[in-house]
Design an enzyme around this catalytic site. Structure first.
Site, mmCIF file in Angstrom:
data_model
loop_
_atom_site.group_PDB
_atom_site.id
_atom_site.type_symbol
_atom_site.label_atom_id
_atom_site.label_comp_id
_atom_site.label_asym_id
_atom_site.label_seq_id
_atom_site.Cartn_x
_atom_site.Cartn_y
_atom_site.Cartn_z
ATOM 1 N N ASP A 191 -3.649 -10.232 6.386
ATOM 2 C CA ASP A 191 -2.582 -10.191 7.396
ATOM 3 C C ASP A 191 -1.689 -11.395 7.113
ATOM 4 O OD1 ASP A 191 -0.941 -10.437 9.585
ATOM 5 O OD2 ASP A 191 -2.508 -10.037 11.064
ATOM 6 N N TYR B 209 14.228 -6.845 15.781
ATOM 7 C CA TYR B 209 14.129 -6.567 14.336
ATOM 8 C C TYR B 209 15.315 -7.219 13.601
ATOM 9 C CZ TYR B 209 13.672 -3.855 10.008
ATOM 10 O OH TYR B 209 13.538 -3.472 8.684
ATOM 11 N N SER C 4 0.838 -1.204 0.000
ATOM 12 C CA SER C 4 0.000 0.000 0.000
ATOM 13 C C SER C 4 0.872 1.253 0.000
ATOM 14 C CB SER C 4 -0.908 -0.001 1.234
ATOM 15 O OG SER C 4 -0.167 -0.355 2.387
ATOM 16 N N ARG C 5 2.072 1.129 0.606
ATOM 17 C CA ARG C 5 2.948 2.305 0.763
ATOM 18 C C ARG C 5 4.394 1.793 0.894
ATOM 19 N NH1 ARG C 5 3.186 2.645 6.754
ATOM 20 N NH2 ARG C 5 1.752 1.060 7.507
HETATM 21 P P1 NAP Z 1 6.123 0.845 5.863
HETATM 22 O O1 NAP Z 1 6.211 2.078 5.077
HETATM 23 O O2 NAP Z 1 5.829 0.889 7.323
HETATM 24 O O3 NAP Z 1 5.009 -0.092 5.129
HETATM 25 C C1 NAP Z 1 4.709 -1.342 5.681
HETATM 26 C C2 NAP Z 1 3.813 -2.089 4.726
HETATM 27 O O4 NAP Z 1 3.561 -3.397 5.263
HETATM 28 C C3 NAP Z 1 2.446 -1.422 4.568
HETATM 29 O O5 NAP Z 1 1.985 -1.677 3.257
HETATM 30 C C4 NAP Z 1 1.573 -2.200 5.578
HETATM 31 O O6 NAP Z 1 0.190 -2.188 5.224
HETATM 32 C C5 NAP Z 1 2.159 -3.590 5.416
HETATM 33 N N1 NAP Z 1 1.947 -4.502 6.544
HETATM 34 C C6 NAP Z 1 2.354 -4.349 7.834
HETATM 35 N N2 NAP Z 1 1.998 -5.430 8.551
HETATM 36 C C7 NAP Z 1 1.383 -6.292 7.683
HETATM 37 C C8 NAP Z 1 0.808 -7.576 7.812
HETATM 38 N N3 NAP Z 1 0.792 -8.228 8.984
HETATM 39 N N4 NAP Z 1 0.254 -8.158 6.719
HETATM 40 C C9 NAP Z 1 0.251 -7.504 5.527
HETATM 41 N N5 NAP Z 1 0.786 -6.281 5.341
HETATM 42 C C10 NAP Z 1 1.342 -5.691 6.409
HETATM 43 O O7 NAP Z 1 7.431 -0.043 5.748
HETATM 44 P P2 NAP Z 1 8.661 0.022 4.717
HETATM 45 O O8 NAP Z 1 9.660 0.932 5.278
HETATM 46 O O9 NAP Z 1 8.157 0.196 3.350
HETATM 47 O O10 NAP Z 1 9.228 -1.452 4.900
HETATM 48 C C11 NAP Z 1 8.947 -2.489 3.980
HETATM 49 C C12 NAP Z 1 9.911 -3.624 4.268
HETATM 50 O O11 NAP Z 1 11.247 -3.140 4.120
HETATM 51 C C13 NAP Z 1 9.809 -4.161 5.685
HETATM 52 O O12 NAP Z 1 9.989 -5.564 5.661
HETATM 53 C C14 NAP Z 1 10.966 -3.490 6.392
HETATM 54 O O13 NAP Z 1 11.412 -4.222 7.498
HETATM 55 C C15 NAP Z 1 11.991 -3.436 5.289
HETATM 56 N N6 NAP Z 1 13.043 -2.426 5.472
HETATM 57 C C16 NAP Z 1 12.728 -1.100 5.588
HETATM 58 C C17 NAP Z 1 13.751 -0.173 5.765
HETATM 59 C C18 NAP Z 1 13.493 1.303 5.904
HETATM 60 O O14 NAP Z 1 14.421 2.049 6.246
HETATM 61 N N7 NAP Z 1 12.277 1.773 5.654
HETATM 62 C C19 NAP Z 1 15.075 -0.610 5.823
HETATM 63 C C20 NAP Z 1 15.353 -1.966 5.698
HETATM 64 C C21 NAP Z 1 14.329 -2.870 5.515
HETATM 65 P P3 NAP Z 1 -0.805 -1.002 5.728
HETATM 66 O O15 NAP Z 1 -0.471 0.218 4.900
HETATM 67 O O16 NAP Z 1 -2.165 -1.538 5.443
HETATM 68 O O17 NAP Z 1 -0.529 -0.793 7.189
#
Ligand code: NAP
Length: 243
Positions: free
Chosen positions: A59, A152, A11-12
């Protein structure tokens, strides 16, 4: 038949970046847990680029919902070419002794069992077609460990082990399994950081900036597609040279 890509948590954030990068390569199934509106906005952007896209609430920590997501993709578009296990949560960093079992369980349920559930659901289909790509979204903390990020980091390290083991196991079935390990990316996951903290982190990054969802999205797209046909079991770190 057009290729179909399932991207969890799209979604984002990074999942959205991956979906936009894949928009011209096939059908996209966007997944979300709460934000239907944002998922629909992302879907609209993909349709504007000419792609076919549907959204599905699930989920991923619950097997039946992960299976429903995969079944929806197959019944809607007739196939699944790639699964991106991106959905993840990151609790605010705290010392280990302030974490508890409930927090560890929820983080592992989403970050690790979410990938397990979706992979389990999609594998019978990919094995029968003798082709597929699975991309897990890990983190630099899964490679190096982050202070005050034990839960994490552990969940993201588990995804690296999962990626490497599954790559070996599934190669004879024509299925590739890779991971991307992002550094710090501009998404809501980092909203807890103050301006000062962001500036301090940027000063440590040789490329001098946080990554964008496009930076990571295009790596995920590359790993999903045949452009990366000879790559499996790989963890691609994308952190601007930070770690
Ligand atoms: P984010 O902006 O917080 O987005 C999280 C996404 O996951 C949203 O689409 C959310 O849906 C969905 N989500 C959360 N819990 C869920 C569940 N139980 N079932 C289905 N969907 C779920 O996160 P992001 O930063 O894009 O991170 C995406 C991935 O990259 C994650 O695995 C994170 O650990 C990894 N990552 C991120 C970073 C960083 O700096 N951002 C760095 C390294 C790794 P809703 O919108 O409906 O809540």
């Amino acid at each position: 038949m057009d290729k179909t890509f399932i991207i969890t948590g799209s979604s984002r954030g990074i999942g959205k970046g991956a979906a936009l990068s894949l928009a011209e390569s096939g059908n996209i199934v966007l997944n979300y847990i709460k934000n239907k509106e944002m998922a629909e906005e992302t879907a609209e952007k993909i349709r504007e680029k000419g792609g076919k896209c549907e959204t599905f609430k699930a989920d991923v920590s619950i097997y039946e919902e992960a299976k429903a997501l995969v079944d929806f993709a197959i019944s809607t578009f007739g196939n699944v070419s790639a699964l991106v296990n991106n959905a993840g949560i990151a609790p605010a960093p705290v010392p280990f002794d302030m974490t508890d079992y409930a927090q560890w369980k929820r983080v592992f349920d989403v970050n690790v069992f979410g990938a397990f559930n979706c992979t389990k659901a999609v594998l019978p289909y990919m094995i029968s077609q003798k082709k597929g790509s699975i991309v897990n979204v890990s983190s630099v903390w899964g490679m190096t460990g982050g202070s005050c990020e034990a839960v994490y980091s552990s969940s993201k390290a588990a995804l690296i082990g999962f990626t490497k083991a599954m790559a070996k196991e599934l190669a004879p079935s024509g299925i590739r399994v890779n991971a991307v390990a992002p550094g710090i990316i501009e998404t809501e996951m980092n909203n807890h950081l103050s301006e000062d903290e962001i500036e301090a982190i940027k000063a440590e990054i040789p490329l001098g900036k946080m990554g964008t969802i496009e930076d990571i999205g295009k790596i995920i797209a590359f790993l999903c597609e045949d452009r990366s046909s000879y790559i499996t079991g790989e963890i691609i770190k994308a952190d601007g040279g930070w770690i």
